[in-house]
Design a protein around this motif. Structure first.
Motif, PDB file in Angstrom:
ATOM      1  N   ARG A 574       0.834  -1.209   0.000  1.00 43.29           N
ATOM      2  CA  ARG A 574       0.000   0.000   0.000  1.00 43.29           C
ATOM      3  C   ARG A 574       0.866   1.256   0.000  1.00 43.29           C
ATOM      4  O   ARG A 574       0.565   2.234  -0.681  1.00 43.29           O
ATOM      5  N   ASN A 577       2.242   1.872  -3.491  1.00 48.47           N
ATOM      6  CA  ASN A 577       1.186   2.234  -4.435  1.00 48.47           C
ATOM      7  C   ASN A 577       0.713   3.674  -4.234  1.00 48.47           C
ATOM      8  O   ASN A 577       0.329   4.353  -5.194  1.00 48.47           O
ATOM      9  N   GLU A 578       0.729   4.140  -2.987  1.00 50.49           N
ATOM     10  CA  GLU A 578       0.176   5.453  -2.672  1.00 50.49           C
ATOM     11  C   GLU A 578       1.250   6.519  -2.436  1.00 50.49           C
ATOM     12  O   GLU A 578       0.929   7.672  -2.139  1.00 50.49           O
ATOM     13  N   LYS A 581       1.056  10.022  -3.848  1.00 52.79           N
ATOM     14  CA  LYS A 581      -0.164  10.777  -3.561  1.00 52.79           C
ATOM     15  C   LYS A 581      -0.201  11.336  -2.141  1.00 52.79           C
ATOM     16  O   LYS A 581      -1.055  12.164  -1.831  1.00 52.79           O
ATOM     17  N   ILE A 582       0.691  10.871  -1.285  1.00 52.60           N
ATOM     18  CA  ILE A 582       0.631  11.279   0.117  1.00 52.60           C
ATOM     19  C   ILE A 582       1.262  12.653   0.308  1.00 52.60           C
ATOM     20  O   ILE A 582       2.023  13.115  -0.539  1.00 52.60           O
ATOM     21  N   GLN A 587       5.945  11.772   3.070  1.00 50.28           N
ATOM     22  CA  GLN A 587       6.876  11.149   2.123  1.00 50.28           C
ATOM     23  C   GLN A 587       8.321  11.360   2.579  1.00 50.28           C
ATOM     24  O   GLN A 587       9.145  10.442   2.531  1.00 50.28           O
TER      25      GLN A 587
END
Length: 605
Positions: A574, A577-578, A581-582, A587
């Motif tokens: 997860r 994959n994300e 976008k975080i 990050q």
């Protein structure tokens, strides 16, 4: 300002010179002006010197007093001249012009009570040959670091964590500390570090160790207490006293036998520090004061116009640097190695480059505005405590004014009231924004959030809590970045007289009509341009995080993907994959852990 280290044992074993030298060399950047050692049965002391006072070789450490006391010292005692005069009236004679010698004489005269006389920043160790003891001490607010590691019958201390790592059987992550930081973002608020087996002597504490059997006594020697005099002072009197205290705090921090400069972000705290320091410095030396500003490449966070305005107004010779994407990429490993523990923002790179510029300009002492927000209610979150107990109508008026005079909108101001006073709400929100697996979320120590929530019940409790716990990670950033470039930073807002006075003043002196740090603005409004005094935005050497991370996205992604620690403690699929976008802060935290793991060879188990 220097780097110190020591190895103690209570079996009388003679220490190997090579081992203490290796420890000392790992802090060579803290002291490029000399090194020396003192080795006796049961103890070895090492020192790296950054010469600031009495540049003669006689100021070298380890330094001996009366053939009994040996010291290694990192820091500055700003009121050393006044203490020296007091000791001279008691019959003491001095051979150097250093504050180090004053510490030794003060300890000989008053023992541990000498600490209450010092105004400054310090971490030192004194070996008493007659008592066969070692006395360790750290300053009131933890400006200077002092780390500890113990193995069997051996005790070691140092200025930096990296000096202790070779003494450990294996470099492991402190799981509890790392998990708490990844979930909450809180760091350095307890003695444990992110390395298993390495702790720190808490601020405002001393420790005495017997070299006979290893027994020790640890004691807190200072606590913040409210001054009734300042609590009951009129606004006009408090404003006048604040200006006098602040000016004197700067004056004694200009004592130096080398050049002194300033870190000028363009914010209120650094600008107030710089304008007063420039005037005093010019009067004392006849020279123009020098400063450095780090400009962000993103227009929204570019403060260079404010810094230039202050410099022109105050006659400061200002150097402006602009760290680039290439600078960021080239120094990632170096800055992580410098900081030693993961950190929450790329803004650290701006400070790192500021101090590199100071070293390039041969200015080894720099003033900074660190601490102003904590002592004068400068952060917007403080409004949640300030608003406690206000009638609803007055709270709403204050909230509207707060939104008008800060970077927050009204909705965020109102949300803060509920967020910072509801630990369960905070934890639910924090858990949603992390990729930690449920197994590790359950292991996170949430006590600190509960303690902070309790502190939000009053402004006094919150400010004391922030100075004693929250401020420590900012001081770590400051110490590592500056000392990596052999620069001593001095912080006038953390003069203990300033801290005690500002915390004791009524909250409405510090937050007024939505303005934070109101009394400081009023105290220095005639010294600075109006646009600087009444700025509603607050940044402070903010990095162009979006530009840097977006441009380095592949490297960031690869580093996080290759982290064994993150693979073990997160829902890795997860997370990957994300990742794009975080939020960038989240990050960065993941990236910081991954680089830290690689640079220091950290193991999870």
């Amino acid at each position: 300002m220097c780097g110190i280290c020591g190895i103690l044992n209570w079996v009388g074993r003679s220490e190997n010179l090579n081992r203490i030298r290796e420890m000392n060399n790992l802090s060579a950047h803290r002291g490029p002006d000399g090194e020396d050692y003192e080795i006796q049965p049961g103890i070895a002391l090492g020192h790296r010197r950054l010469a600031i006072l009495d540049l003669n070789v006689r100021g070298q450490q380890p330094m001996c007093w009366a053939n009994r006391y040996w010291i290694v010292f990192n820091g500055e005692i700003y009121n050393y001249l006044e203490i020296r005069s007091e000791l001279q009236t008691l019959g003491y004679q001095f051979e150097t012009g250093t504050d180090t010698e004053v510490i030794l004489a003060a300890y000989a005269q008053w023992g541990a009570d000498c600490l209450s006389k010092f105004n400054g920043m310090w971490a030192f160790a004194i070996h008493d040959k007659q008592e066969n003891t070692v006395f360790l001490a750290r300053d009131r607010f933890g400006v200077k670091p002092l780390y500890i590691a113990e193995q069997n019958d051996e005790f070691a201390f140092s200025s930096e964590i990296k000096q202790l790592l070779p003494l450990l059987p294996k470099v492991r992550a402190n799981q509890s500390v790392l998990l708490e930081w990844l979930l909450t973002g809180y760091e350095n608020h307890r003695p444990e570090t992110m390395f298993e087996g390495v702790t720190s002597l808490p601020a405002a504490h001393w420790m005495k160790i017997s070299l006979k059997d290893g027994t020790r006594t640890t004691k807190r020697y200072y606590e913040l207490r409210k001054s009734e005099r300042f609590a009951n002072m009129s606004f006009e009197s408090a404003q006048s006293e604040l200006r006098e205290l602040f000016t004197d705090a700067i004056r004694i921090r200009l004592r130096s036998d080398v050049q002194v400069g300033t870190c000028l972000s363009g914010g209120l705290d650094s600008s107030a520090t710089s304008v007063i320091a420039s005037e005093i410095y010019h009067k004392q030396t006849g020279l123009q004061f020098w400063g450095v500003h780090a400009r962000a490449s993103e227009e929204a966070i570019d403060e260079s116009s404010y810094a230039s305005m202050v410099a022109q107004h105050s006659g400061i010779d200002l150097s402006v640097i602009c760290p680039s994407i290439e600078d960021f990429r080239a120094t990632v490993d170096e800055v992580v190695y410098t900081q030693e523990e993961p950190f929450g923002s790329p803004s650290m790179f701006m400070g790192w480059h500021v101090f590199r510029e100071a070293r390039a300009r041969s200015c080894p002492v720099m003033l900074n505005g660190q601490g102003g927000d904590e002592v004068l209610l400068g952060y917007e979150r403080y409004f949640a405590a300030f608003a406690k107990g206000l009638p609803l109508w007055k709270y709403l008026i204050e909230a509207i004014l707060q939104a008008r005079h800060s970077r927050l909108n009204l909705a965020t101001v109102l949300k803060h009231r509920f967020y910072f006073n509801n630990p369960k709400l905070r934890l639910r929100w924090l858990a949603k924004r992390t990729f930690l697996s449920a197994k590790y979320i359950a292991k996170v120590n949430t006590q600190f959030i509960n303690r902070q929530t309790e502190a939000f019940q009053s402004v006094w409790d919150l400010q004391r809590f922030e100075v004693e716990f929250q401020l420590l990670h900012l001081l770590r950033y400051e110490d590592r970045n500056s000392m990596r470039h052999s620069i001593e930073t001095r912080l006038p807002f953390l003069d203990y007289r300033m801290v005690e006075a500002c915390l004791s003043m009524p909250p409405q002196y510090k937050i007024h009509n939505g303005w934070t740090k109101y009394i400081l603005r009023m105290a220095i409004k005639k010294l600075l341009p109006k646009m600087v005094v009444w700025r509603s935005t607050k940044l402070g050497f903010e990095a162009p995080t979006e530009t840097w991370l977006r441009a380095s996205s592949k490297k960031v992604c690869d580093e996080i993907s290759n982290s064994k620690i993150l693979s073990q403690i997160t829902d890795r699929e997860r997370m990957m994959n994300e990742l794009s976008k975080i939020p960038l802060k989240q990050q960065w935290m993941l990236y910081s852990i991954a680089v830290w793991e690689r640079v220091f060879g950290v193991h999870w188990d």
